[in-house]
Design an enzyme around this catalytic site. Structure first.
Site, PDB file in Angstrom:
ATOM      1  N   SER A 156      -8.786   4.113  -3.900  1.00  0.00           N
ATOM      2  CA  SER A 156      -9.944   4.800  -4.467  1.00  0.00           C
ATOM      3  C   SER A 156     -10.920   5.171  -3.352  1.00  0.00           C
ATOM      4  O   SER A 156     -10.532   5.837  -2.393  1.00  0.00           O
ATOM      5  CB  SER A 156     -10.588   3.916  -5.536  1.00  0.00           C
ATOM      6  OG  SER A 156     -11.525   4.615  -6.303  1.00  0.00           O
ATOM      7  N   ASP A 322      -3.093   7.533 -13.835  1.00  0.00           N
ATOM      8  CA  ASP A 322      -4.445   7.588 -13.268  1.00  0.00           C
ATOM      9  C   ASP A 322      -5.013   8.983 -13.498  1.00  0.00           C
ATOM     10  O   ASP A 322      -4.622   9.947 -12.850  1.00  0.00           O
ATOM     11  CB  ASP A 322      -4.384   7.268 -11.777  1.00  0.00           C
ATOM     12  CG  ASP A 322      -5.751   7.211 -11.105  1.00  0.00           C
ATOM     13  OD1 ASP A 322      -6.763   7.534 -11.760  1.00  0.00           O
ATOM     14  OD2 ASP A 322      -5.803   6.848  -9.923  1.00  0.00           O
ATOM     15  N   HIS A 355      -6.223   4.063 -13.309  1.00  0.00           N
ATOM     16  CA  HIS A 355      -6.722   3.998 -11.943  1.00  0.00           C
ATOM     17  C   HIS A 355      -6.717   2.573 -11.411  1.00  0.00           C
ATOM     18  O   HIS A 355      -6.507   2.339 -10.220  1.00  0.00           O
ATOM     19  CB  HIS A 355      -8.146   4.574 -11.894  1.00  0.00           C
ATOM     20  CG  HIS A 355      -8.718   4.660 -10.509  1.00  0.00           C
ATOM     21  ND1 HIS A 355      -8.100   5.361  -9.495  1.00  0.00           N
ATOM     22  CD2 HIS A 355      -9.851   4.125  -9.962  1.00  0.00           C
ATOM     23  CE1 HIS A 355      -8.831   5.273  -8.393  1.00  0.00           C
ATOM     24  NE2 HIS A 355      -9.881   4.514  -8.649  1.00  0.00           N
TER      25      HIS A 355
END
Length: 383
Positions: A156, A322, A355
């Site tokens: 991320s 995601d 995610h």
């Protein structure tokens, strides 16, 4: 190692602190004359100093990536990945995990004292960018005697830092692992971040960011921000499988209190987060996400040109479910690297966890990382 810890754990760990003196010029135009970084290390640096791996944390992460601060507590946020015998094997690698500048886990940030006023920085702490973080991490590497990282790894917002490292310090990173990330946020992602910030700044206890002076915290706004974010980190499939439309009392109560199990879960997540995370830091971190764009200063915002100077080998990983950082965003990075004739491997992992998959022990994901690290050459294992 104490029997209090699993055999594949790094065990009991203690945060370390480094003070940095001398001006740090930030992208915003502000300058910090002095700052501190808190970090943890796992494993041992070998004699050649070529087995060091940098872990970059995501928006709500910190330096505590592995091991335990006390027996019985929860381990670090990436403990399933880091440790003896784990994919990032600390018998072979020396792992460094810092808390980013502007954070609220010990590094200099809004909770720190502003030397110019002798008061808490609060909203006066300057904006920081991913590029600023990479600069501070490079200074930290200098103090540790690390000239070149064997790898820089992050998921991320952490993956964005790994990408920025490869751009800004091409000769100081041999491998960049960019996991569940993007070369820049989509408009939708920026919109989510703005709603979260608005929830915090609209809280009656926010006081323009000077809530410390009033002895309160904007807990309600921070809770709402986290609830919103948490929804986007999970897939619809995993939410349905975990909660469905289950009712807490087994029946409808026709009111606005918690009725569905998903409502209870989100409120718990929000309330827990508001107790451990600083609102001003959350505002800064989401802005750092919004601002990230390594191609911003390149003609025509050409990502290929921005990555052309990178010399690292890349591993780019995405997850099928995601939707916050969709596989398409990872493929944009891969295509730019291929167009720039860079060395890149890419894998899209099938996962229903959304995610958050990058934080979890997804079997194929861990097999990919294990294999990649095992094939990473270093001069010698630590003695």
């Amino acid at each position: 190692m104490s029997n209090a810890f699993p055999p594949d754990s790094v065990g009991l760990v203690s945060p370390q602190r480094r003070a940095f003196h001398g001006p740090l010029e930030l992208d915003s135009g502000a300058t910090l004359e002095h700052y501190e970084l808190v970090f943890e290390t796992y494993g041992e640096l070998n004699a050649a100093r070529d087995n060091a791996v940098l872990i970059c944390h995501a928006l709500s992460g910190d330096h505590h990536a592995a091991g335990y601060h006390q027996p019985g507590q929860r381990p670090g946020w990436w403990d399933n990945l880091i440790g003896p015998g784990k994919p990032l094997d600390t018998r072979r690698f020396f792992v460094v995990s810092p808390n980013n500048l502007g954070g609220c886990a010990g590094s200099t940030g809004p909770l720190s004292i502003n030397p110019a006023t002798a008061q808490v920085y609060g909203p006066d702490f300057p904006f920081v960018t991913v590029r600023d973080w990479v600069q501070t991490q490079a200074r930290l590497a200098d103090t540790l005697g690390i000239e070149c990282w064997a790898a820089v790894v992050g998921g991320s917002l952490g993956g964005m830092q790994a990408l920025q490292w490869a751009v800004d310090f091409p000769h100081r990173v041999r491998h960049a692992l960019v996991i569940a990330a993007a070369a820049k946020l989509t408009t939708q992602n920026i919109a989510f971040n703005e709603v979260a910030r608005h929830a915090i700044r609209s809280d009656a206890n926010f006081h323009g960011g000077r809530y410390y002076e009033h002895g309160v915290v904007p807990a309600h706004g921070l809770m709402l921000a986290r609830m919103l974010g948490h929804i986007t980190y999970l897939s619809d499939d995993v939410l349905m499988a975990r909660f469905g439309r289950e009712l807490r009392d087994g029946k409808l109560n026709f009111g606005f209190d918690v009725e569905f199990e998903i409502e209870s879960y989100l409120r718990h997540q929000g309330e827990s987060f508001a107790k451990r995370f600083d609102a001003n830091t959350y505002l800064l971190m989401t802005k750092s996400l919004d601002y990230f764009d390594p191609a911003a200063k390149v003609p025509e915002h050409d990502l290929r040109k921005a990555l052309a100077g990178a010399s690292a080998r890349f591993l780019v990983v995405s997850f099928s479910s995601d939707w916050r950082f969709a596989p398409a965003r990872s493929r944009e990075i891969v295509v730019a690297l291929l167009d720039a004739d860079r060395d890149v491997s890419y894998v899209e992992i099938e996962s229903e966890q959304g995610h958050d998959s990058f934080l979890l022990e997804v079997p194929l994901y861990h097999r990919v990382l294990r294999t990649y690290f095992q094939q990473m050459p270093i001069t010698a294992d630590p003695v």
